[in-house]
Design an enzyme around this catalytic site. Sequence first.
Site, PDB file in Angstrom:
ATOM      1  N   HIS A  91       0.837  -1.204   0.000  1.00 54.58           N
ATOM      2  CA  HIS A  91       0.000   0.000   0.000  1.00 54.58           C
ATOM      3  C   HIS A  91       0.869   1.250   0.000  1.00 54.58           C
ATOM      4  CE1 HIS A  91      -4.050  -1.517   0.252  1.00 54.58           C
ATOM      5  NE2 HIS A  91      -3.770  -2.308   1.286  1.00 54.58           N
ATOM      6  N   CYS A 147       0.020   2.894  -4.640  1.00 57.75           N
ATOM      7  CA  CYS A 147      -0.577   4.203  -4.909  1.00 57.75           C
ATOM      8  C   CYS A 147       0.441   5.306  -4.630  1.00 57.75           C
ATOM      9  CB  CYS A 147      -1.805   4.414  -4.038  1.00 57.75           C
ATOM     10  SG  CYS A 147      -3.164   3.277  -4.369  1.00 57.75           S
TER      11      CYS A 147
END
Length: 226
Positions: A91, A147
């Site tokens: 993440h 991301c």
Amino acid sequence: MTKKALITGINYYGKSYQLSGCLNDAANVRDFLVGEHGFEDNPDNVVVMTDADENKDTLLYPTRDNMINAMRWLVSDNQPGDSVWLSYSGHGGQTTDADGNNPAAEEDTICPVNFEEAGQIDSATLHQILVDPLHLEARLTILFDCCHSGSACALPYVYRPDEEGNISVTFNDFVQTLQEGAQLVVAAQQLAHAPMLLSLDTLTQAKSFMHGVTGFAKELAPTVSS
């Protein structure tokens, strides 16, 4: 020439935000580096960190402290011609920019397995750990599969190639370059007022400043000529 690699994959097992492919990513990257790019298959040269059960309570478990220590190992004692590789699959996030250096007022981050307790690793920290210590003639390749990956290391410029690999400079790129130049002017003024006997911290700042000047000069020339 030495080749070192740090490969990290985090699935965040048991969490509501669990991922499913990051350990596979890490294994594939390792096979790619060892099988096709001459990285030696030993723990002195290639380190793989994952949140697999067998890594718990070891230095290979990707906690924030373990990841930062592994990054410092990656860029330690690098010499001209060395090649170091960092890849991360997991993440990515954003936090508030406490220093006010980012025009968007946010810092891009990567998320260790224990980020909820220990905190994320922001782009300024990544730059300080990975980029600042690097020898000017060593090569660092970074692959972030997460991301907000494009600016996760707070590098001074961004290339946006088209399908054929050609790079075009937009007006926004030019404005960003000028903003970075203004920040370098401020850094130069601060160094100009430093004591004559430079401390180790000041020398580190000077080294970082010179890296910035070099990058800014390389970026400005093609921008203006276009």
